[in-house]
Design a protein around this motif. Structure first.
Motif, PDB file in Angstrom:
ATOM      1  N   TRP A 173       0.608   0.036  -4.018  1.00 47.15           N
ATOM      2  CA  TRP A 173       1.795  -0.287  -3.209  1.00 47.15           C
ATOM      3  C   TRP A 173       3.043  -0.510  -4.043  1.00 47.15           C
ATOM      4  O   TRP A 173       4.105  -0.783  -3.506  1.00 47.15           O
ATOM      5  CB  TRP A 173       1.535  -1.562  -2.398  1.00 47.15           C
ATOM      6  CG  TRP A 173       0.274  -1.525  -1.616  1.00 47.15           C
ATOM      7  CD1 TRP A 173       0.064  -0.918  -0.398  1.00 47.15           C
ATOM      8  CD2 TRP A 173      -0.979  -2.133  -1.973  1.00 47.15           C
ATOM      9  NE1 TRP A 173      -1.229  -1.103   0.010  1.00 47.15           N
ATOM     10  CE2 TRP A 173      -1.899  -1.849  -0.946  1.00 47.15           C
ATOM     11  CE3 TRP A 173      -1.411  -2.889  -3.064  1.00 47.15           C
ATOM     12  CZ2 TRP A 173      -3.217  -2.286  -0.977  1.00 47.15           C
ATOM     13  CZ3 TRP A 173      -2.723  -3.332  -3.109  1.00 47.15           C
ATOM     14  CH2 TRP A 173      -3.611  -3.028  -2.072  1.00 47.15           C
ATOM     15  N   CYS A 176       6.779  -1.156  -2.347  1.00 42.22           N
ATOM     16  CA  CYS A 176       7.218  -2.540  -2.335  1.00 42.22           C
ATOM     17  C   CYS A 176       8.505  -2.725  -3.144  1.00 42.22           C
ATOM     18  O   CYS A 176       9.522  -3.202  -2.624  1.00 42.22           O
ATOM     19  CB  CYS A 176       6.107  -3.427  -2.884  1.00 42.22           C
ATOM     20  SG  CYS A 176       6.503  -5.195  -2.937  1.00 42.22           S
ATOM     21  N   TRP A 212       6.307  -4.452   2.334  1.00 40.83           N
ATOM     22  CA  TRP A 212       7.651  -4.046   1.936  1.00 40.83           C
ATOM     23  C   TRP A 212       8.576  -4.262   3.124  1.00 40.83           C
ATOM     24  O   TRP A 212       8.115  -4.543   4.247  1.00 40.83           O
ATOM     25  CB  TRP A 212       7.682  -2.603   1.440  1.00 40.83           C
ATOM     26  CG  TRP A 212       7.124  -1.565   2.371  1.00 40.83           C
ATOM     27  CD1 TRP A 212       7.805  -0.790   3.258  1.00 40.83           C
ATOM     28  CD2 TRP A 212       5.744  -1.173   2.490  1.00 40.83           C
ATOM     29  NE1 TRP A 212       6.949   0.045   3.934  1.00 40.83           N
ATOM     30  CE2 TRP A 212       5.684  -0.164   3.475  1.00 40.83           C
ATOM     31  CE3 TRP A 212       4.565  -1.586   1.860  1.00 40.83           C
ATOM     32  CZ2 TRP A 212       4.482   0.426   3.855  1.00 40.83           C
ATOM     33  CZ3 TRP A 212       3.367  -0.992   2.235  1.00 40.83           C
ATOM     34  CH2 TRP A 212       3.332   0.008   3.214  1.00 40.83           C
TER      35      TRP A 212
END
Length: 295
Positions: free
Chosen positions: A15, A19, A92
């Motif tokens: 991620w 993010c 995010w």
């Protein structure tokens, strides 16, 4: 507003770009701190090479969620930030989230925690946990208003003004991983602050593909009962009843239904709770008298 985004990472690579790139695109430019809990992947090197603007703290061991976040929260207190955004590594945010939450926190000082609406990683639906806590079926059910009260929202995306942290303290070291956010919301209520979400801004939490296992279900039972035992909104006798005695009741219910394995698991939780009694009493005392400090 001077905001510090705090991300606790552990094997962040799946991620990391979604993010951290989302924070680069934020309309309100915030400082970012990644506190790494001894990742075994390329997290640390990737942050250093691709995101040199990020303040990186590298722990030699996995401190858990709460203790790692406390490092960032203490840094924010010591360096004069107006607020912090706690952001899960698998989450995010849209560009308007940080600015909007920080502005609303000034207009609504009665809220100690503000969160955006949590969508799934795909962005197609409400994240299941958020939908449950907010009592929503879909985005079509989102109410009007700047801020909507919620007794609890998980800490995947939390904005906390520094005044709230000074009033309530940091995460209690009683909780290693999971349960910290429930305990913190309980303490917010005890100290007269509310938890709310903002229906006009959106973040994303990529956990819709996680499978619910039996071990995960009983881990959730354990941390929930521990948070009930530590809940300073209850007297200690009531907290004992809501946790230890409630778990014993589940033992009896499981036996009545013929679920011997579940009964044994609930019994183990009850004994584990009893073993934590001293630590729970200390945590309750510290939460009432002085804010919980990082350890």
């Amino acid at each position: 507003m001077n905001v510090l985004v705090i991300i606790v990472s552990y094997n962040f690579m799946p991620w990391i770009d979604r993010c951290l790139d989302s924070l680069r695109q934020s309309q309100l430019k915030a400082d970012v701190m990644v506190i790494d809990n001894a990742s075994a992947d390329a997290t640390v090197d990737t942050v250093r090479k691709r995101y040199p603007e990020v303040k990186l703290v590298v722990n030699k061991a996995n401190l858990g969620f709460g203790r790692a976040n406390n490092i960032g929260m203490k840094y924010a207190l010591d360096h004069g930030y107006d607020g912090v955004l706690l952001l899960n590594e698998d989450a995010w945010v849209n560009p308007d989230v940080i600015g909007h939450l920080s502005s609303l926190a000034v207009r609504h000082p009665e809220y100690g925690i503000l969160s955006p609406v949590h969508l799934t990683g795909s962005g197609k639906t409400l994240e299941h946990g958020f939908a449950t806590y907010a009592h929503l079926q879909s985005t079509a059910d989102l109410p009007d208003g700047e801020v909507v009260d919620a007794g609890f929202i998980d800490a995947a995306i939390w904005y906390l003004p520094m005044g709230s942290i000074r009033r309530v303290g940091m995460f209690a070291p009683l909780f290693y991983h999971y349960g910290e956010d429930k305990d913190y919301c309980n303490r917010m209520a005890f100290h007269g602050l509310k938890v709310g979400y903002v229906p006009s801004v959106f973040g994303f939490h990529d956990r819709e593909n996680r499978k619910v296992t039996r071990s995960g279900r009983f881990r959730a039972e354990w941390v929930y009962m521990l948070s009930e035992y530590a809940n300073v909104c209850y007297s200690l006798p009531k907290a004992f009843a809501m946790s230890v005695l409630a778990t014993c009741k589940k033992v009896m219910q499981s036996l009545f239904r013929g679920h011997l394995r579940d009964a044994c698991s609930f019994m183990a939780i009850a004994f584990r709770l009893l073993g934590k009694t001293g630590a729970v009493i200390r945590t309750r005392r510290d939460s009432v008298r002085t804010p919980a400090c990082p350890s």
